[in-house]
Design a protein around this motif. Structure first.
Motif, PDB file in Angstrom:
ATOM      1  N   LYS A  97       0.928  -1.020   0.034  1.00  0.00           N
ATOM      2  CA  LYS A  97      -0.045  -0.003   0.013  1.00  0.00           C
ATOM      3  C   LYS A  97       0.886   1.241   0.041  1.00  0.00           C
ATOM      4  CE  LYS A  97      -4.034  -2.244   0.818  1.00  0.00           C
ATOM      5  NZ  LYS A  97      -5.099  -2.261   0.086  1.00  0.00           N
ATOM      6  N   ASP A  98       2.050   1.422   0.266  1.00  0.00           N
ATOM      7  CA  ASP A  98       3.064   2.507   0.219  1.00  0.00           C
ATOM      8  C   ASP A  98       3.196   2.814  -1.067  1.00  0.00           C
ATOM      9  OD1 ASP A  98       3.255   1.659   2.958  1.00  0.00           O
ATOM     10  OD2 ASP A  98       5.243   1.422   2.826  1.00  0.00           O
ATOM     11  N   ARG A  99       2.877   1.930  -2.031  1.00  0.00           N
ATOM     12  CA  ARG A  99       3.128   2.481  -3.471  1.00  0.00           C
ATOM     13  C   ARG A  99       1.986   3.748  -3.607  1.00  0.00           C
ATOM     14  NH1 ARG A  99       5.917  -0.898  -6.851  1.00  0.00           N
ATOM     15  NH2 ARG A  99       6.490  -2.873  -6.221  1.00  0.00           N
ATOM     16  N   GLY A 100       0.822   3.303  -3.166  1.00  0.00           N
ATOM     17  CA  GLY A 100      -0.299   4.418  -3.208  1.00  0.00           C
ATOM     18  C   GLY A 100      -0.187   5.253  -2.187  1.00  0.00           C
ATOM     19  N   ALA A 101       0.390   5.151  -1.035  1.00  0.00           N
ATOM     20  CA  ALA A 101       0.446   6.195  -0.116  1.00  0.00           C
ATOM     21  C   ALA A 101       1.500   7.310  -0.658  1.00  0.00           C
ATOM     22  CB  ALA A 101       0.974   5.735   1.293  1.00  0.00           C
ATOM     23  N   THR A 102       2.584   6.854  -1.118  1.00  0.00           N
ATOM     24  CA  THR A 102       3.868   7.935  -1.379  1.00  0.00           C
ATOM     25  C   THR A 102       3.093   8.760  -2.403  1.00  0.00           C
ATOM     26  OG1 THR A 102       5.981   8.202  -2.093  1.00  0.00           O
ATOM     27  CG2 THR A 102       4.921   6.309  -3.088  1.00  0.00           C
ATOM     28  N   VAL A 103       2.377   8.214  -3.390  1.00  0.00           N
ATOM     29  CA  VAL A 103       2.011   9.395  -4.452  1.00  0.00           C
ATOM     30  C   VAL A 103       0.988  10.082  -3.856  1.00  0.00           C
ATOM     31  CG1 VAL A 103       0.939   9.256  -6.742  1.00  0.00           C
ATOM     32  CG2 VAL A 103       2.932   7.846  -6.299  1.00  0.00           C
ATOM     33  N   LEU A 104      -0.250   9.501  -3.374  1.00  0.00           N
ATOM     34  CA  LEU A 104      -1.329  10.198  -2.821  1.00  0.00           C
ATOM     35  C   LEU A 104      -0.816  11.347  -1.756  1.00  0.00           C
ATOM     36  CD1 LEU A 104      -4.414  10.843  -2.647  1.00  0.00           C
ATOM     37  CD2 LEU A 104      -4.476   8.942  -1.076  1.00  0.00           C
ATOM     38  N   VAL A 105      -0.024  10.985  -0.910  1.00  0.00           N
ATOM     39  CA  VAL A 105       0.557  12.044   0.099  1.00  0.00           C
ATOM     40  C   VAL A 105       1.288  13.249  -0.848  1.00  0.00           C
ATOM     41  CG1 VAL A 105       1.690  12.460   2.284  1.00  0.00           C
ATOM     42  CG2 VAL A 105       0.201  10.195   2.081  1.00  0.00           C
ATOM     43  N   SER A 106       2.203  12.829  -1.353  1.00  0.00           N
ATOM     44  CA  SER A 106       2.822  13.663  -2.379  1.00  0.00           C
ATOM     45  C   SER A 106       1.737  14.840  -2.906  1.00  0.00           C
ATOM     46  CB  SER A 106       3.752  13.203  -3.380  1.00  0.00           C
ATOM     47  OG  SER A 106       4.606  12.178  -2.826  1.00  0.00           O
ATOM     48  N   LYS A 107       0.555  13.932  -3.526  1.00  0.00           N
ATOM     49  CA  LYS A 107      -0.342  15.017  -4.034  1.00  0.00           C
ATOM     50  C   LYS A 107      -0.725  15.873  -3.035  1.00  0.00           C
ATOM     51  CE  LYS A 107      -1.912  16.399  -7.772  1.00  0.00           C
ATOM     52  NZ  LYS A 107      -1.120  16.735  -8.966  1.00  0.00           N
ATOM     53  N   LEU A 108      -1.161  15.376  -1.864  1.00  0.00           N
ATOM     54  CA  LEU A 108      -1.960  16.285  -0.756  1.00  0.00           C
ATOM     55  C   LEU A 108      -0.888  17.326  -0.468  1.00  0.00           C
ATOM     56  CD1 LEU A 108      -2.710  13.439   1.976  1.00  0.00           C
ATOM     57  CD2 LEU A 108      -4.223  14.576   0.297  1.00  0.00           C
ATOM     58  N   ARG A 109       0.456  17.206  -0.662  1.00  0.00           N
ATOM     59  CA  ARG A 109       1.331  18.440  -0.270  1.00  0.00           C
ATOM     60  C   ARG A 109       1.416  19.370  -1.567  1.00  0.00           C
ATOM     61  NH1 ARG A 109       6.693  16.989   2.338  1.00  0.00           N
ATOM     62  NH2 ARG A 109       7.642  17.125   0.293  1.00  0.00           N
ATOM     63  N   GLU A 110       1.199  18.780  -2.766  1.00  0.00           N
ATOM     64  CA  GLU A 110       0.948  19.800  -3.829  1.00  0.00           C
ATOM     65  C   GLU A 110      -0.363  20.600  -3.969  1.00  0.00           C
ATOM     66  OE1 GLU A 110       3.071  18.959  -7.269  1.00  0.00           O
ATOM     67  OE2 GLU A 110       1.443  17.968  -8.059  1.00  0.00           O
ATOM     68  N   LEU A 111      -1.451  19.997  -3.099  1.00  0.00           N
ATOM     69  CA  LEU A 111      -2.779  20.590  -3.203  1.00  0.00           C
ATOM     70  C   LEU A 111      -3.006  21.329  -1.915  1.00  0.00           C
ATOM     71  CD1 LEU A 111      -5.042  17.721  -4.107  1.00  0.00           C
ATOM     72  CD2 LEU A 111      -4.467  19.724  -5.671  1.00  0.00           C
ATOM     73  N   GLY A 112      -1.858  21.095  -1.208  1.00  0.00           N
ATOM     74  CA  GLY A 112      -1.851  22.065   0.269  1.00  0.00           C
ATOM     75  C   GLY A 112      -2.945  21.588   1.363  1.00  0.00           C
ATOM     76  N   ILE A 113      -3.099  20.505   1.167  1.00  0.00           N
ATOM     77  CA  ILE A 113      -4.017  19.727   2.426  1.00  0.00           C
ATOM     78  C   ILE A 113      -3.214  19.488   3.669  1.00  0.00           C
ATOM     79  CG2 ILE A 113      -5.380  17.605   2.554  1.00  0.00           C
ATOM     80  CD1 ILE A 113      -6.042  18.138  -0.467  1.00  0.00           C
ATOM     81  N   ARG A 114      -3.991  19.884   4.754  1.00  0.00           N
ATOM     82  CA  ARG A 114      -3.306  19.568   5.986  1.00  0.00           C
ATOM     83  C   ARG A 114      -3.985  18.556   6.822  1.00  0.00           C
ATOM     84  NH1 ARG A 114       0.817  20.781   5.647  1.00  0.00           N
ATOM     85  NH2 ARG A 114       0.898  20.868   8.035  1.00  0.00           N
ATOM     86  N   LYS A 115      -5.121  18.135   6.457  1.00  0.00           N
ATOM     87  CA  LYS A 115      -5.881  17.112   7.339  1.00  0.00           C
ATOM     88  C   LYS A 115      -6.640  16.071   6.381  1.00  0.00           C
ATOM     89  CE  LYS A 115      -8.660  16.225  11.291  1.00  0.00           C
ATOM     90  NZ  LYS A 115      -9.444  16.617  12.291  1.00  0.00           N
ATOM     91  N   VAL A 116      -6.507  14.889   6.641  1.00  0.00           N
ATOM     92  CA  VAL A 116      -7.170  14.025   5.869  1.00  0.00           C
ATOM     93  C   VAL A 116      -7.883  12.725   6.684  1.00  0.00           C
ATOM     94  CG1 VAL A 116      -5.696  14.073   3.972  1.00  0.00           C
ATOM     95  CG2 VAL A 116      -5.160  12.083   5.794  1.00  0.00           C
ATOM     96  N   VAL A 117      -8.906  12.153   6.015  1.00  0.00           N
ATOM     97  CA  VAL A 117      -9.585  10.808   6.674  1.00  0.00           C
ATOM     98  C   VAL A 117      -9.526   9.858   5.886  1.00  0.00           C
ATOM     99  CG1 VAL A 117     -11.881  11.721   5.893  1.00  0.00           C
ATOM    100  CG2 VAL A 117     -11.807  10.222   7.640  1.00  0.00           C
TER     101      VAL A 117
END
Ligand SMILES: Cc1ncc(COP(=O)(O)O)c(C=O)c1O
Ligand SMILES: [Zn+2]
Length: 368
Positions: A97-117
């Protein structure tokens, strides 16, 4: 510029901070044009980010990597067949699942998101929690009560706010979706950026096999994030003229919870929710997969199939793999039990399968 696209109603949307599904209610895909510059790829570190031009992150400074990926592709024999196994429990959090997490969390940084569920049977939650911890993003993870304690401890250790939901995996998803009306939904099932991380599974196999595709991939399937990732990855390689075909996709489910198997056998386009029984293979115990129609389509398009395995067969495969030095979780043993079934009916095929999760996470289920 990449866009979200709905294959159900053909609407497109720009990528924004709120949207996680189409207005028609369906899941979204990503429109994105990858590139595969082999000379550049060969010069880079052995991580999944070596396929940089095929991963939809706009600026390098947003990439959050813990050196993950480029896992070994090990040859192993099962009843006289030589098979290649991608050792995907060798990731920072102990699952693919880290394959997905590294890309998704990189995208969160790009979008400036500070909190997720996020909601998960455990491993996706651990992966999202770990990468969010590293990124300093606040994270709420919902898991079903029955999740293995190793995964629960892991999620809390990463500092995520953690909510155990009484009842099924499906009830957990409902509760998380309510929270997602206010907080960004970093869902591995809904969010297509996760699949654009798991697709690196295909790129690595392509490179490790000498820039070729295998004949078949035998993969576990619950919500299908690995199976669909593999499909997207090989489809992108095929469209870029790098491989001649997409491998046959063979999905493995537990007989205790096999909605995709039922739909596949009956020729349905969608899955119907089923009554699930207890299974050791908690990672694939998904009664109502979000992308069920997409999984069925990918399997049919590649002339693949779905096989089911019993608890007994999972137990035998778990012991067998341990004796070969691989301590994996029961969900991953289910894949091997399915692989052995698949091999019975074929002659000469290049088959790749995988070990997706580390055994240490679910020792109490194994003791049972
Ligand atoms: C170890 C392991 N393997 C396979 C899977 C199946 O993944 P998916 O539900 O995306 O098909 C999971 C899901 O949690 C998992 O934890
Ligand atoms: Zn739609």
């Amino acid at each position: 510029m990449e866009k979200f696209h709905c294959s159900n109603c053909d609407r497109s949307y720009s990528i924004d901070r709120q949207r996680w599904r189409c207005d028609c209610g369906s899941f979204l895909d990503l429109e994105f044009k990858p590139k595969f510059p082999i000379k550049k790829i060969l010069k880079r570190d052995p991580t999944l980010w070596r396929y940089r031009e095929a991963i939809p992150i706009l600026q390098d400074e947003h990439i959050l990597s813990m050196g993950e990926g480029f896992t070994p592709l090990e040859e192993m024999e099962f009843n006289g067949h030589r098979v290649l196994l991608k050792i995907d429990y060798l990731f920072p959090t102990g699952s693919y699942k880290d394959r997905g997490a590294t890309v998704l969390v990189s995208k969160l940084r790009e979008l400036g998101i500070r909190k997720v569920v996020e909601d998960s049977s455990g491993n996706a939650g651990s992966a999202i929690a770990a990468y969010c911890a590293r990124a300093g993003i606040e994270c709420e993870i919902y898991v079903p009560q029955s999740t293995s304690s190793g995964k629960l401890v892991q999620i809390q250790a990463y500092g995520a706010t953690f909510k155990k939901v009484e009842g099924s995996r499906e009830k957990t998803a409902e509760v998380a979706k309510e929270a997602a009306s206010k907080i960004y939904y970093a869902s591995h099932c809904w969010n297509p950026f996760f699949l654009h991380g798991t697709k690196t599974f295909a790129f690595e196999i392509w490179e490790q096999m000498g820039w070729k595709a295998p004949d078949a991939l035998v993969l576990p399937v619950g919500h299908g994030t690995l199976l669909l990732g593999a499909y997207i990855g090989f489809k992108e390689l095929n469209e870029a003229g790098k491989v001649e075909r997409i491998p046959r996709l063979v999905g493995i489910q537990s007989t205790a919870c096999a909605p995709l198997y039922q739909a596949f056998k009956k020729g349905w386009r969608e899955t119907l929710p089923i009554e699930k029984k207890e299974t050791m293979a908690e990672g694939i115990a998904i009664a109502n997969p979000v992308r069920g129609s997409q999984i069925l389509e990918a399997i049919r398009e590649t002339n693949g199939e779905i096989l089911t395995v019993t608890e007994k067969e999972i137990g035998v495969a778990l012991k067998q793999m341990s004796r070969k030095g691989h301590f994996i979780e029961p969900t991953s043993a289910a894949t091997i039990a399915g692989l052995k079934k698949y091999l019975k009916n074929i002659k000469k095929e290049v088959v790749v399968s995988t070990l997706t999760g580390m055994g240490l996470k679910s020792v109490e289920k194994m003791l049972k």
